[in-house]
Design a protein around this motif. Structure first.
Motif, short mmCIF file in Angstrom:
data_model
loop_
_atom_site.label_atom_id
_atom_site.label_comp_id
_atom_site.label_asym_id
_atom_site.label_seq_id
_atom_site.Cartn_x
_atom_site.Cartn_y
_atom_site.Cartn_z
N ALA A 123 -6.16 6.49 -11.51
CA ALA A 123 -5.48 7.15 -10.38
C ALA A 123 -6.08 6.75 -9.03
O ALA A 123 -5.36 6.63 -8.04
CB ALA A 123 -5.54 8.66 -10.55
N GLU A 124 -7.38 6.51 -8.98
CA GLU A 124 -8.02 6.12 -7.72
C GLU A 124 -7.53 4.75 -7.27
O GLU A 124 -7.23 4.55 -6.09
CB GLU A 124 -9.55 6.12 -7.88
N TYR A 125 -7.42 3.81 -8.21
CA TYR A 125 -6.90 2.49 -7.88
C TYR A 125 -5.48 2.59 -7.34
O TYR A 125 -5.11 1.95 -6.36
CB TYR A 125 -6.91 1.56 -9.09
N GLU A 126 -4.67 3.41 -8.03
CA GLU A 126 -3.27 3.56 -7.62
C GLU A 126 -3.16 4.21 -6.25
O GLU A 126 -2.35 3.79 -5.42
CB GLU A 126 -2.51 4.39 -8.66
N LEU A 127 -3.98 5.20 -5.98
CA LEU A 127 -3.96 5.88 -4.69
C LEU A 127 -4.26 4.90 -3.55
O LEU A 127 -3.54 4.86 -2.54
CB LEU A 127 -4.97 7.03 -4.67
N HIS A 128 -5.29 4.09 -3.73
CA HIS A 128 -5.64 3.11 -2.70
C HIS A 128 -4.55 2.05 -2.56
O HIS A 128 -4.22 1.63 -1.45
CB HIS A 128 -7.00 2.46 -3.00
N TYR A 129 -4.00 1.62 -3.68
CA TYR A 129 -2.92 0.63 -3.64
C TYR A 129 -1.73 1.17 -2.84
O TYR A 129 -1.22 0.50 -1.93
CB TYR A 129 -2.47 0.25 -5.05
N LEU A 130 -1.31 2.39 -3.15
CA LEU A 130 -0.16 2.98 -2.47
C LEU A 130 -0.43 3.19 -0.98
O LEU A 130 0.46 3.02 -0.15
CB LEU A 130 0.25 4.29 -3.14
N ARG A 131 -1.66 3.54 -0.65
CA ARG A 131 -2.02 3.69 0.76
C ARG A 131 -1.86 2.36 1.51
O ARG A 131 -1.31 2.32 2.61
CB ARG A 131 -3.46 4.19 0.90
N CYS A 132 -2.33 1.30 0.89
CA CYS A 132 -2.23 -0.02 1.54
C CYS A 132 -0.78 -0.48 1.66
O CYS A 132 -0.40 -1.04 2.68
CB CYS A 132 -3.04 -1.05 0.75
N VAL A 133 -0.02 -0.24 0.63
CA VAL A 133 1.39 -0.65 0.67
C VAL A 133 2.15 0.09 1.76
O VAL A 133 2.99 -0.48 2.44
CB VAL A 133 2.06 -0.44 -0.72
N SER A 134 1.81 1.35 1.97
CA SER A 134 2.50 2.13 2.98
C SER A 134 2.07 1.76 4.40
O SER A 134 2.76 2.06 5.37
CB SER A 134 2.30 3.63 2.76
N ASN A 135 0.91 1.08 4.53
CA ASN A 135 0.46 0.63 5.85
C ASN A 135 0.94 -0.77 6.08
O ASN A 135 0.89 -1.37 7.04
CB ASN A 135 -1.07 0.70 5.97
#
Length: 71
Positions: free
Chosen positions: A59-71
């Protein structure tokens, strides 16, 4: 942004659980964190997607991934 998500889904589909979880994506995650800190969102997203390929349930990897994609 949508392209990164599509690429992630394709990578996860292609490799599924067949890849060896030698280091569970930690190397990619740490590299992604460095890119994230300097706001290099595309590079960070690429690294986090590789980490997710190694450890799709993290979940931590996914959270960071989604944050980057949204930026």
């Amino acid at each position: 942004a949508a392209c990164h998500l599509l690429c992630l889904l394709l990578v996860l589909n292609l490799f599924g659980g067949s890849t060896a979880l030698a280091f569970n994506g930690k190397k990619y995650f740490k590299t992604g964190l460095r890119y994230e800190a300097t706001k290099e969102w595309d590079r960070a997203a690429d690294e986090f997607s590789l980490a997710l390929r190694e450890d799709p349930g993290n979940a931590e990897y996914e959270l960071h991934y989604l944050r980057c994609v949204s930026n």
